[in-house]
Design an enzyme around this catalytic site. Structure first.
Site, short mmCIF file in Angstrom:
data_model
loop_
_atom_site.label_atom_id
_atom_site.label_comp_id
_atom_site.label_asym_id
_atom_site.label_seq_id
_atom_site.Cartn_x
_atom_site.Cartn_y
_atom_site.Cartn_z
CE1 TYR A 143 -3.67 2.52 0.48
CE2 TYR A 143 -2.52 3.24 2.46
CZ TYR A 143 -3.52 3.43 1.51
OH TYR A 143 -4.36 4.51 1.60
CG ASP A 237 5.72 3.71 0.99
OD1 ASP A 237 5.99 4.38 2.02
OD2 ASP A 237 4.57 3.59 0.54
CE LYS A 265 0.71 4.76 8.43
NZ LYS A 265 0.80 4.05 7.18
C1 LIG Z 1 0.21 4.49 5.80
C2 LIG Z 1 1.00 4.29 4.57
C3 LIG Z 1 0.91 5.16 3.47
C4 LIG Z 1 -0.10 6.27 3.40
O1 LIG Z 1 0.09 7.22 4.38
P1 LIG Z 1 -1.15 8.18 4.78
O2 LIG Z 1 -0.55 9.11 5.77
O3 LIG Z 1 -2.20 7.29 5.34
O4 LIG Z 1 -1.58 8.85 3.53
C5 LIG Z 1 1.77 4.97 2.41
N1 LIG Z 1 2.67 3.96 2.41
C6 LIG Z 1 2.78 3.11 3.44
C7 LIG Z 1 3.81 2.03 3.39
C8 LIG Z 1 1.93 3.23 4.54
O5 LIG Z 1 2.02 2.34 5.54
#
Ligand SMILES: *Cc1c(COP(=O)(O)O)cnc(C)c1O
Length: 428
Positions: A143, A237, A265
């Site tokens: 994701y 990511d 995060k």
């Molecule tokens: C949570 C997450 C996102 C998206 O971040 P948001 O702040 O929810 O837009 C993108 N990549 C990874 C790996 C994530 O865990």
């Protein structure tokens, strides 16, 4: 025990689609309705019915110090008193950028945005602008936020709701997204054979959005070689794994160096922050230095920067935190496994630093298909049994759990005892 929450959910659903502002919160995959939260305190969450939970979700990762950490709280309050936003540079941005650049070998310059979604979306544009190519390779089950071209087989939220991609996303956009299989280099080679127009390969080097599924070192090395060979960028990511798996995320574990990194995060300490950074020659292509446009009215928001800075400095000055969190995560997973074994329920577990994951499956999970073949019905029963026993776990089989520094050994023990009781209940 959830009467007030049930009413609150019904009321919310009258005004907000599905009653929530992010789909997974709605408890769709585990049934029932979500507890509405009144407040947090350390490792605990309190809902509006007065139930107390040990919180293993921590706002889906950011709260590595638990709720209401005194240092972060103070930084936020002091900064807020000076004004909430200026739309002009502040030194706080430079300070946080410096911390990140010093910590990550792979990051020479960094830009702040407001969410992980935004970070990834911007990093992709930069990768395309830098290489002059259009296609991207992503992995099923990873994701990367909800931007158009990435909403293809996107793990947790999407998988949970059985809509691997979404209406409203034109095929003209997703035709540039090539899908590969996690931990399977051959599937990536195929993408490069099919397209000579690949700008980048984007991966969660420790996947946390199909449950917790780490990439093998050989696989990451293979990706690096393929990208070099074909003039594509490698993007890690680390929105979830950054400052979570280790201080430098997956990059504290793998020897492989990405060209660009996305963060989020934990760098916001609970405030909305994202960031993307990388090699200097790439980052210099970003406006106003270069031609690739990217902007944000509230980007680098001082209050968010202050929260992030307080968190990162605490982490940097106490690197032993990760050893301690890792020990607790391992102990918890060992306990869940023993509880499952006692009732002959198949369970596999995984730990990376403060991140933990478990699948109701009898085989190791290496990719999204493996994850999807796990027993989600048993997961739903487990989730509900644990919730009733005051243990707040992610409400989807395809999410990761988190340990915070506010958690004591006694709390881990309490969660393990609850797991034994719940597994017994499931076995009937
Ligand atoms: C949570 C997450 C996102 C998206 O971040 P948001 O702040 O929810 O837009 C993108 N990549 C990874 C790996 C994530 O865990």
């Amino acid at each position: 025990m959830f009467e007030k929450s049930k009413l609150a959910f019904a009321e919310a659903s009258r005004y907000i689609p599905g009653g929530v502002d992010s789909p997974v919160r709605a408890f769709g995959s585990v049934g029932g309705t979500p507890p509405f939260i009144e407040r947090g305190e350390g490792a605990y969450l309190f809902d509006i019915d007065g139930n107390r939970y040990i919180d293993f979700v921590q706002s889906w990762g950011p709260l590595i110090f638990g709720h209401c950490d005194k240092d972060i709280e103070e930084a936020v309050i002091e900064t807020a008193k000076k004004g909430l936003s200026f739309g002009a540079p502040t030194e706080l941005e430079t300070e946080l950028a410096k911390e990140i650049v010093t910590l990550f070998d792979s990051i020479d310059k960094v830009r702040f945005v407001n969410s992980g979604t935004e970070a990834v979306m911007s990093a992709l544009r930069l990768a395309r602008g830098f290489t002059g190519k259009n296609d991207i390779v992503k992995f099923a089950g990873c994701y990367h936020g909800h931007s158009d071209s990435l909403l293809v087989q996107a793990g947790s939220g999407a998988a949970t709701f059985g809509t691997p991609s979404s209406p409203g996303v034109p095929e003209d956009l997703t035709k540039h997204t090539l899908l590969a299989t996690y931990n399977d280099l051959e599937s990536v080679k195929k993408c490069f054979q099919e397209s000579g127009d690949i700008a980048c390969v984007i991966i969660e080097p420790i996947a946390g959005n199909m449950g917790l599924v780490p990439a093998s070192e050989e696989f990451l090395e293979g990706l690096r070689e393929l990208c070099n060979e074909h003039g594509a960028l490698l993007i890690f990511d680390e929105v979830m794994s950054g400052f979570r798996a280790t201080l430098t995320g997956a990059q504290g574990i793998t020897q492989v160096k990405p060209d660009l990194v996305t963060l989020g995060k934990v760098i916001g300490g609970g405030m909305p922050v994202g960031a993307f950074g990388g090699r200097i020659d790439i980052m210099e292509r970003l406006s106003p230095e270069g031609p690739v446009y990217q902007a944000g009215t509230l980007s680098g928001n001082p209050v968010a920067m202050a929260a992030g800075l307080a968190s990162l400095r605490k982490l940097k000055h106490n690197p032993a935190i990760y050893v301690e969190l890792g020990k607790k995560a391992k102990r918890l997973m060992k306990g869940f496994k023993a509880a499952a074994d006692a009732e002959e329920i198949p369970l596999v577990t995984e730990v990376r630093g403060s991140m933990f994951g478990y699948f109701f499956s009898d085989k190791e999970v290496k990719n999204f298909d493996d994850a999807l073949s796990s027993d989600t019905e048993t997961f739903a029963k487990f989730h509900s049994g644990m919730l009733r026993r005051g243990i707040y776990l992610a409400c989807s089989a395809f999410e990761t759990g988190f340990i915070s520094t506010a958690m004591t050994d006694e709390m881990i023990e309490e969660a393990i005892i609850a797991a034994y009781e719940t597994m017994r209940e499931i076995r009937g």
